[in-house]
Write an enzyme that holds these catalytic residues in place. Structure first.
Site, PDB file in Angstrom:
ATOM      1  N   ASN A  27       0.839  -1.300   0.084  1.00  0.00           N
ATOM      2  CA  ASN A  27      -0.083  -0.071   0.193  1.00  0.00           C
ATOM      3  C   ASN A  27       0.767   1.118   0.229  1.00  0.00           C
ATOM      4  O   ASN A  27       1.482   1.554   1.050  1.00  0.00           O
ATOM      5  CB  ASN A  27      -0.944  -0.139   1.014  1.00  0.00           C
ATOM      6  CG  ASN A  27      -1.702   1.185   1.346  1.00  0.00           C
ATOM      7  OD1 ASN A  27      -1.846   1.957   0.284  1.00  0.00           O
ATOM      8  ND2 ASN A  27      -2.599   1.098   2.287  1.00  0.00           N
ATOM      9  N   ARG A 108      -2.830  -2.139  -3.221  1.00  0.00           N
ATOM     10  CA  ARG A 108      -3.823  -1.402  -3.229  1.00  0.00           C
ATOM     11  C   ARG A 108      -3.889  -0.066  -3.844  1.00  0.00           C
ATOM     12  O   ARG A 108      -3.053   0.762  -3.954  1.00  0.00           O
ATOM     13  CB  ARG A 108      -4.026  -1.076  -1.614  1.00  0.00           C
ATOM     14  CG  ARG A 108      -5.344  -0.433  -1.066  1.00  0.00           C
ATOM     15  CD  ARG A 108      -5.332   0.150   0.353  1.00  0.00           C
ATOM     16  NE  ARG A 108      -6.432   0.745   0.434  1.00  0.00           N
ATOM     17  CZ  ARG A 108      -6.541   1.854   1.083  1.00  0.00           C
ATOM     18  NH1 ARG A 108      -5.506   2.279   1.578  1.00  0.00           N
ATOM     19  NH2 ARG A 108      -7.602   2.607   1.619  1.00  0.00           N
ATOM     20  N   HIS A 197     -13.310   1.965   0.836  1.00  0.00           N
ATOM     21  CA  HIS A 197     -13.004   0.680   1.896  1.00  0.00           C
ATOM     22  C   HIS A 197     -13.657  -0.568   1.064  1.00  0.00           C
ATOM     23  O   HIS A 197     -14.160  -1.541   1.832  1.00  0.00           O
ATOM     24  CB  HIS A 197     -13.530   1.118   3.297  1.00  0.00           C
ATOM     25  CG  HIS A 197     -13.076   2.136   3.851  1.00  0.00           C
ATOM     26  ND1 HIS A 197     -13.716   2.893   4.705  1.00  0.00           N
ATOM     27  CD2 HIS A 197     -11.840   2.609   3.939  1.00  0.00           C
ATOM     28  CE1 HIS A 197     -12.912   3.816   5.069  1.00  0.00           C
ATOM     29  NE2 HIS A 197     -11.556   3.698   4.910  1.00  0.00           N
ATOM     30  N   ARG A 258     -11.983  13.681   9.687  1.00  0.00           N
ATOM     31  CA  ARG A 258     -12.759  14.162   8.357  1.00  0.00           C
ATOM     32  C   ARG A 258     -14.599  14.670   8.669  1.00  0.00           C
ATOM     33  O   ARG A 258     -14.555  13.951   9.596  1.00  0.00           O
ATOM     34  CB  ARG A 258     -12.881  13.178   7.391  1.00  0.00           C
ATOM     35  CG  ARG A 258     -11.663  12.809   6.582  1.00  0.00           C
ATOM     36  CD  ARG A 258     -11.809  11.897   5.646  1.00  0.00           C
ATOM     37  NE  ARG A 258     -10.318  11.120   5.016  1.00  0.00           N
ATOM     38  CZ  ARG A 258     -10.262  10.073   4.989  1.00  0.00           C
ATOM     39  NH1 ARG A 258     -11.233   9.151   5.025  1.00  0.00           N
ATOM     40  NH2 ARG A 258      -9.038   9.806   4.553  1.00  0.00           N
ATOM     41  N   GLU A 401      -7.961  -6.545   5.179  1.00  0.00           N
ATOM     42  CA  GLU A 401      -7.899  -5.981   3.872  1.00  0.00           C
ATOM     43  C   GLU A 401      -6.683  -6.733   3.121  1.00  0.00           C
ATOM     44  O   GLU A 401      -6.619  -6.902   1.990  1.00  0.00           O
ATOM     45  CB  GLU A 401      -7.676  -4.598   3.888  1.00  0.00           C
ATOM     46  CG  GLU A 401      -9.084  -3.793   4.347  1.00  0.00           C
ATOM     47  CD  GLU A 401      -8.913  -2.390   4.505  1.00  0.00           C
ATOM     48  OE1 GLU A 401      -9.219  -1.785   3.397  1.00  0.00           O
ATOM     49  OE2 GLU A 401      -8.636  -2.001   5.520  1.00  0.00           O
TER      50      GLU A 401
END
Length: 415
Positions: A27, A108, A197, A258, A401
């Site tokens: 990633n 990813r 996601h 956020r 993941e």
């Protein structure tokens, strides 16, 4: 036949000091590279690590293998250097990648746009297609492109596979992904709901089916991925029909830093009346809002401590966070018509019993409730935390993941 079964002869189990037929998952972010060597059959994380502060003099390096954690600080001027360091760490600290028989490298990628609806083997054209999507993900896709280019050069003898955060949500109905703005403008600039996601939502919803021993196509699910970033999804028969994140990961639930959903006119207001530039507003909404903006701390353990100490801002932050979660559960309940399972996952979802309890409180009339003893139990195993009488199961399912990416890689290279 399941591609994993077909590839079974190549995927032998993990041993104490190495593995056979593993997948290296990378990633590559804007200023970091996170990696994990995974056994896609057994599911073990054989080794993992993180390189942070790329481009700075005091880069932070962490490598974990065989119960040992090595940490270092050194210059990491660019992604090329970072990935060379990763390979050196495997050589020096183990496991040796040649002995681990790496059959694929999984990358990813946050934004796949409308172009990618599933994993793809990376070639030069795929790299250019990901590069072309940079305007939709200016913070993420540039790092992905750099990481892919360097990794392909350093590991040229194995297939590289791109796994997209957005791919799982390419099944959204047109009514769910369309924003009510000028259609020609939206088409020209790729403006629609993409969702993020996706790898986690797909993995968790599939895991729910396996844990319950029920067919995926028979289940209506709401998955709540609650980490520093947070998203909700409505999944009908294994197919995503709604999700909370939109064109970017900013929309939807309240998150660590956020804002989630806001009136878009707030942007105009801040520009016109506070004299803030677009970049300054972007920074506020993505990095200085959410729980951190309201309470000053986006770590939920610190948030709960502040609430217990009587901090009014922290109490309001938690209330706003829970209110938004309930709102999405109600909306997705209406869209699905029937909800068989609500699942909490990711860092907050898996570990914060207070958030789970408050989220479900008051939903008993919908057949949704939590058993206090089950909710308070500490475990890393998937489990049901609702009482026996409810019509909707409430579950905790740890996400993985990296394992999901590894398994999608195997399925892609062994169709």
């Amino acid at each position: 036949m399941n591609p994993l079964t077909a590839a079974g002869e190549r995927l032998s189990s993990y041993s104490a000091h190495g593995a056979s037929a593993s997948v290296l998952v990378i990633n590559s972010g804007s200023s970091s590279v996170k990696y994990q060597l995974v056994n896609p059959i057994g599911g073990e994380a054989i080794a993992s690590g993180l390189i942070e502060r790329i481009g700075e003099e005091d880069g932070k390096i962490t490598h974990k293998f065989a119960g040992n954690t090595t940490k270092r600080v050194e210059d990491v001027p660019d992604h090329g250097t970072a990935l060379r360091i990763v390979l050196d760490l495997f050589d020096e600290l183990g496991p040796n990648l040649s002995e681990a028989d790496v059959v694929a490298v999984g990358h990813r990628v946050v934004q796949g746009g409308s172009k990618f609806s599933g994993p793809v083997i990376i070639d030069d054209q795929v790299v250019e297609d990901i590069r072309a999507l940079i305007p939709l993900a200016p913070l993420h896709n540039p790092g992905h492109v750099r990481g892919i280019e360097v990794a392909r050069a350093l590991l040229p003898d194995v297939p590289h596979v791109a796994i997209f955060d957005t791919a799982f949500f390419q099944t959204l109905p047109e009514a769910a992904y369309t924003y009510a703005i000028d259609s020609e403008l939206a088409k020209e600039h790729g403006i629609r709901r993409y969702g993020f996601h996706g790898t986690s939502h797909q993995y968790v919803s599939g895991k729910v089916s396996r844990v319950l021993g029920r067919k995926l196509e028979d289940l209506n699910q709401i998955v709540l991925h609650l980490g520093n970033g947070a998203s909700a999804s409505a999944i009908k028969g294994g197919v995503a029909i709604e999700t909370s994140m939109g064109l970017t990961p900013l929309e939807g639930l309240v998150m660590g830093t956020r804002s989630g959903d806001i009136d878009p006119a707030i942007v105009f207001h801040l520009h016109r009346n506070a004299g803030m530039s677009i970049d300054e507003i972007d920074d506020v909404l993505n990095k200085r809002s959410g729980i951190k903006g309201l309470a000053g701390d986006n770590d939920f353990r610190g948030l709960h401590d502040l609430v217990d100490a009587g901090h009014e801002g922290a109490k309001l932050a938690l209330d706003v966070y829970i209110h938004r979660l309930k709102k999405y559960i109600g909306a997705y309940h209406a869209i699905l018509g029937r909800v068989d399972v609500i699942t909490f996952t990711a860092g907050v979802g898996e570990n914060d019993d207070i958030v789970r309890r408050l989220t479900v409180a008051g939903l008993e009339s919908l057949g949704i409730a939590i058993d206090p003893a089950r909710n308070n139990e500490r475990s890393r195993e998937p489990r049901i935390i609702s009482p026996d009488w409810t019509s909707t199961l409430v579950m905790i399912v740890p996400t993985n993941e990296e394992l999901a990416i590894a398994r999608q890689c195997v399925a892609t290279i062994n169709p």
